[in-house]
Design a protein around this motif. Sequence first.
Motif, PDB file in Angstrom:
ATOM      1  N   PRO A  40       0.674  -1.326   0.330  1.00  0.00           N
ATOM      2  CA  PRO A  40      -0.042  -0.105  -0.415  1.00  0.00           C
ATOM      3  C   PRO A  40       1.387   1.002   0.513  1.00  0.00           C
ATOM      4  CG  PRO A  40      -0.495  -1.681   1.416  1.00  0.00           C
ATOM      5  CD  PRO A  40       0.484  -2.410   0.798  1.00  0.00           C
ATOM      6  N   ARG A  41       1.881   1.307   0.376  1.00  0.00           N
ATOM      7  CA  ARG A  41       3.057   2.725   0.610  1.00  0.00           C
ATOM      8  C   ARG A  41       3.554   3.075  -0.728  1.00  0.00           C
ATOM      9  NH1 ARG A  41       8.658   0.915   1.980  1.00  0.00           N
ATOM     10  NH2 ARG A  41       9.098  -0.871   1.504  1.00  0.00           N
ATOM     11  N   ASP A  42       2.982   1.951  -1.747  1.00  0.00           N
ATOM     12  CA  ASP A  42       3.778   2.353  -2.784  1.00  0.00           C
ATOM     13  C   ASP A  42       2.709   2.616  -3.817  1.00  0.00           C
ATOM     14  OD1 ASP A  42       6.908   1.732  -2.198  1.00  0.00           O
ATOM     15  OD2 ASP A  42       5.805  -0.387  -3.098  1.00  0.00           O
ATOM     16  N   MET A  43       1.128   2.772  -3.171  1.00  0.00           N
ATOM     17  CA  MET A  43       0.626   3.777  -4.430  1.00  0.00           C
ATOM     18  C   MET A  43       0.249   4.040  -3.566  1.00  0.00           C
ATOM     19  SD  MET A  43      -1.579  -0.393  -4.790  1.00  0.00           S
ATOM     20  CE  MET A  43      -1.170  -1.275  -3.090  1.00  0.00           C
ATOM     21  N   GLN A  44       0.323   5.786  -5.099  1.00  0.00           N
ATOM     22  CA  GLN A  44      -0.613   7.087  -4.486  1.00  0.00           C
ATOM     23  C   GLN A  44      -1.381   7.398  -4.972  1.00  0.00           C
ATOM     24  OE1 GLN A  44       1.941  10.312  -3.933  1.00  0.00           O
ATOM     25  NE2 GLN A  44       1.513  10.658  -2.150  1.00  0.00           N
ATOM     26  N   THR A  45      -1.810   7.812  -5.568  1.00  0.00           N
ATOM     27  CA  THR A  45      -3.415   8.233  -6.195  1.00  0.00           C
ATOM     28  C   THR A  45      -2.439  10.052  -6.834  1.00  0.00           C
ATOM     29  OG1 THR A  45      -5.689   7.881  -5.551  1.00  0.00           O
ATOM     30  CG2 THR A  45      -5.342   9.820  -6.744  1.00  0.00           C
ATOM     31  N   SER A  46      -2.471   9.864  -7.463  1.00  0.00           N
ATOM     32  CA  SER A  46      -1.351  11.207  -8.624  1.00  0.00           C
ATOM     33  C   SER A  46      -2.479  12.162  -9.462  1.00  0.00           C
ATOM     34  CB  SER A  46      -0.577  10.893  -8.996  1.00  0.00           C
ATOM     35  OG  SER A  46      -0.334   9.505 -10.578  1.00  0.00           O
ATOM     36  N   GLY A  47      -3.392  11.906  -9.652  1.00  0.00           N
ATOM     37  CA  GLY A  47      -4.501  12.804 -10.502  1.00  0.00           C
ATOM     38  C   GLY A  47      -5.926  12.257 -10.908  1.00  0.00           C
ATOM     39  N   ILE A  48      -6.472  13.413 -10.691  1.00  0.00           N
ATOM     40  CA  ILE A  48      -8.467  12.611 -10.809  1.00  0.00           C
ATOM     41  C   ILE A  48      -9.240  14.255 -11.721  1.00  0.00           C
ATOM     42  CG2 ILE A  48     -10.931  12.436  -9.933  1.00  0.00           C
ATOM     43  CD1 ILE A  48      -9.012  11.406  -7.276  1.00  0.00           C
ATOM     44  N   ARG A  49      -9.520  13.145 -12.427  1.00  0.00           N
ATOM     45  CA  ARG A  49      -9.995  14.722 -13.332  1.00  0.00           C
ATOM     46  C   ARG A  49     -11.595  14.427 -13.977  1.00  0.00           C
ATOM     47  NH1 ARG A  49      -7.347  18.649 -15.250  1.00  0.00           N
ATOM     48  NH2 ARG A  49      -7.995  18.763 -17.311  1.00  0.00           N
ATOM     49  N   LEU A  50     -12.540  15.639 -13.762  1.00  0.00           N
ATOM     50  CA  LEU A  50     -13.544  15.220 -14.568  1.00  0.00           C
ATOM     51  C   LEU A  50     -13.746  16.820 -15.580  1.00  0.00           C
ATOM     52  CD1 LEU A  50     -16.309  13.848 -14.735  1.00  0.00           C
ATOM     53  CD2 LEU A  50     -16.706  15.489 -12.924  1.00  0.00           C
ATOM     54  N   ASP A  51     -14.032  16.481 -16.731  1.00  0.00           N
ATOM     55  CA  ASP A  51     -13.994  17.335 -17.983  1.00  0.00           C
ATOM     56  C   ASP A  51     -15.096  17.088 -18.430  1.00  0.00           C
ATOM     57  OD1 ASP A  51     -11.772  18.779 -17.039  1.00  0.00           O
ATOM     58  OD2 ASP A  51     -10.989  16.703 -18.120  1.00  0.00           O
ATOM     59  N   PRO A  52     -16.036  18.464 -18.658  1.00  0.00           N
ATOM     60  CA  PRO A  52     -17.135  18.465 -19.692  1.00  0.00           C
ATOM     61  C   PRO A  52     -16.422  17.931 -21.583  1.00  0.00           C
ATOM     62  CG  PRO A  52     -16.543  20.476 -19.654  1.00  0.00           C
ATOM     63  CD  PRO A  52     -15.250  19.635 -18.523  1.00  0.00           C
ATOM     64  N   VAL A  53     -16.986  17.207 -21.826  1.00  0.00           N
ATOM     65  CA  VAL A  53     -16.992  16.980 -23.092  1.00  0.00           C
ATOM     66  C   VAL A  53     -17.980  17.913 -24.379  1.00  0.00           C
ATOM     67  CG1 VAL A  53     -16.928  14.910 -25.500  1.00  0.00           C
ATOM     68  CG2 VAL A  53     -15.474  14.971 -23.034  1.00  0.00           C
ATOM     69  N   GLY A  94     -21.275  15.285 -23.401  1.00  0.00           N
ATOM     70  CA  GLY A  94     -21.405  13.831 -22.066  1.00  0.00           C
ATOM     71  C   GLY A  94     -19.566  14.566 -21.118  1.00  0.00           C
ATOM     72  N   PHE A  95     -19.355  13.659 -20.344  1.00  0.00           N
ATOM     73  CA  PHE A  95     -17.954  14.537 -19.710  1.00  0.00           C
ATOM     74  C   PHE A  95     -16.716  12.729 -19.713  1.00  0.00           C
ATOM     75  CE2 PHE A  95     -21.186  16.170 -17.760  1.00  0.00           C
ATOM     76  CZ  PHE A  95     -21.457  17.641 -17.270  1.00  0.00           C
ATOM     77  N   SER A  96     -15.667  13.236 -19.073  1.00  0.00           N
ATOM     78  CA  SER A  96     -15.109  12.590 -19.423  1.00  0.00           C
ATOM     79  C   SER A  96     -14.357  12.842 -17.831  1.00  0.00           C
ATOM     80  CB  SER A  96     -13.383  12.989 -20.494  1.00  0.00           C
ATOM     81  OG  SER A  96     -12.556  11.857 -20.509  1.00  0.00           O
ATOM     82  N   ALA A  97     -13.740  11.219 -17.541  1.00  0.00           N
ATOM     83  CA  ALA A  97     -13.023  11.371 -15.720  1.00  0.00           C
ATOM     84  C   ALA A  97     -12.342  10.585 -16.361  1.00  0.00           C
ATOM     85  CB  ALA A  97     -14.562  10.378 -14.831  1.00  0.00           C
ATOM     86  N   SER A  98     -11.101  10.668 -15.763  1.00  0.00           N
ATOM     87  CA  SER A  98     -10.210  10.551 -15.292  1.00  0.00           C
ATOM     88  C   SER A  98      -9.086   9.917 -13.664  1.00  0.00           C
ATOM     89  CB  SER A  98      -8.848  10.700 -16.136  1.00  0.00           C
ATOM     90  OG  SER A  98      -7.845  12.016 -15.755  1.00  0.00           O
ATOM     91  N   ASN A  99      -8.677   8.446 -14.069  1.00  0.00           N
ATOM     92  CA  ASN A  99      -7.629   8.515 -12.280  1.00  0.00           C
ATOM     93  C   ASN A  99      -6.554   7.729 -12.385  1.00  0.00           C
ATOM     94  OD1 ASN A  99      -7.290   7.987  -9.949  1.00  0.00           O
ATOM     95  ND2 ASN A  99      -9.451   7.570  -9.163  1.00  0.00           N
ATOM     96  N   GLN A 100      -5.775   8.524 -11.752  1.00  0.00           N
ATOM     97  CA  GLN A 100      -4.138   8.043 -12.219  1.00  0.00           C
ATOM     98  C   GLN A 100      -3.715   8.110 -10.956  1.00  0.00           C
ATOM     99  OE1 GLN A 100      -1.678  10.588 -14.433  1.00  0.00           O
ATOM    100  NE2 GLN A 100      -2.585   9.581 -16.390  1.00  0.00           N
ATOM    101  N   VAL A 101      -2.706   6.524 -10.843  1.00  0.00           N
ATOM    102  CA  VAL A 101      -1.860   6.313  -9.520  1.00  0.00           C
ATOM    103  C   VAL A 101      -0.529   5.342 -10.400  1.00  0.00           C
ATOM    104  CG1 VAL A 101      -1.781   4.176  -7.886  1.00  0.00           C
ATOM    105  CG2 VAL A 101      -3.918   4.764  -8.763  1.00  0.00           C
ATOM    106  N   SER A 102       0.257   6.449  -8.449  1.00  0.00           N
ATOM    107  CA  SER A 102       1.450   6.300  -9.054  1.00  0.00           C
ATOM    108  C   SER A 102       1.803   5.456  -8.394  1.00  0.00           C
ATOM    109  CB  SER A 102       2.142   7.441  -8.803  1.00  0.00           C
ATOM    110  OG  SER A 102       3.956   7.880  -9.189  1.00  0.00           O
ATOM    111  N   VAL A 103       2.891   4.041  -9.031  1.00  0.00           N
ATOM    112  CA  VAL A 103       3.365   3.212  -7.829  1.00  0.00           C
ATOM    113  C   VAL A 103       4.196   2.651  -8.369  1.00  0.00           C
ATOM    114  CG1 VAL A 103       2.466   0.283  -8.438  1.00  0.00           C
ATOM    115  CG2 VAL A 103       0.843   2.166  -9.602  1.00  0.00           C
ATOM    116  N   ARG A 104       4.740   2.537  -7.562  1.00  0.00           N
ATOM    117  CA  ARG A 104       6.684   1.641  -6.919  1.00  0.00           C
ATOM    118  C   ARG A 104       6.607   0.471  -7.067  1.00  0.00           C
ATOM    119  NH1 ARG A 104       8.302   6.064  -2.936  1.00  0.00           N
ATOM    120  NH2 ARG A 104       7.200   4.304  -1.445  1.00  0.00           N
ATOM    121  N   VAL A 105       7.378  -0.452  -8.373  1.00  0.00           N
ATOM    122  CA  VAL A 105       7.299  -2.077  -8.609  1.00  0.00           C
ATOM    123  C   VAL A 105       8.852  -1.666  -7.710  1.00  0.00           C
ATOM    124  CG1 VAL A 105       7.462  -3.595 -10.473  1.00  0.00           C
ATOM    125  CG2 VAL A 105       5.875  -1.648  -9.835  1.00  0.00           C
ATOM    126  N   ARG A 106       8.893  -2.465  -7.203  1.00  0.00           N
ATOM    127  CA  ARG A 106      10.554  -2.655  -6.185  1.00  0.00           C
ATOM    128  C   ARG A 106      11.009  -3.952  -6.770  1.00  0.00           C
ATOM    129  NH1 ARG A 106      10.949   0.340  -2.459  1.00  0.00           N
ATOM    130  NH2 ARG A 106       9.404   1.878  -0.949  1.00  0.00           N
TER     131      ARG A 106
END
Length: 228
Positions: free
Chosen positions: A77-90, A105-117
């Motif tokens: 869990p310490r190696d996973m972090q939300t790095s960006g959430i967006r909601l934009d009109p289309v 409509g609408f475009s939604a996005s969610n990104q996660v920054s992950v460390r892979v050891r």
Amino acid sequence: MRFGMVMVLLMAMTGTAYAEQGRITMNGTGTVYAEPDMAVVTVGATHQAKSAKAAMDQVSGTVEKILVTLSASGVEPRDMQTSGIRLDPVRDHRSYDDGGPRLVGFSASNQVSVRVRDLDNLGEILGDLVAVGANDVNGVRFDVREPRNMQDEARKLAVVDARAKAELYAEAAGVRLGRIVSISESGGSRPRPEMMRAASMADSAAVPVAAGELALEAQVQIVWELAE
């Protein structure tokens, strides 16, 4: 040879070394190469729907699967972090209403920054993420967990480089180096991230990954007095 003549000679040779008031200044660079032992991946999902809630619900469902898949792959869990959430009109710029281009409509996005050891599993993890719906993979950046030793070695090499060039120029000018007046560091750099696009991964069970090697650079500037 007089110091004024030294200054002219050094400036003519490179522009990075010069003498002023009986001193010589030289820049040095040191580079150390090493195999990476970890990677940072930015992965997520983007969905479009007619309503904002529907778009965000689709994204949230995919990201939940991404997090579950990462945990099952041994990512902590310490190696996973939300790095960006967006909601934009289309909007459809080919048709208009009273408020401008028609909202479709609408475009939604969610990104996660992950460390892979564990780099041995990186390709398989990326393939699994695409399989559960990840359609937004911005990049893979390789790194080392403990860069301090590399940084220190690059600094030593930078000092050696600066001294070697200063001694060469001083010998060519017929003078000798005296005591060091100052040493300053001007920072370091890492390679740019290797970019990977989701489109090239869509049909792959395990994504081919080439880690290569990392180069860490240090730069120093050293000022010497010129011996009488």
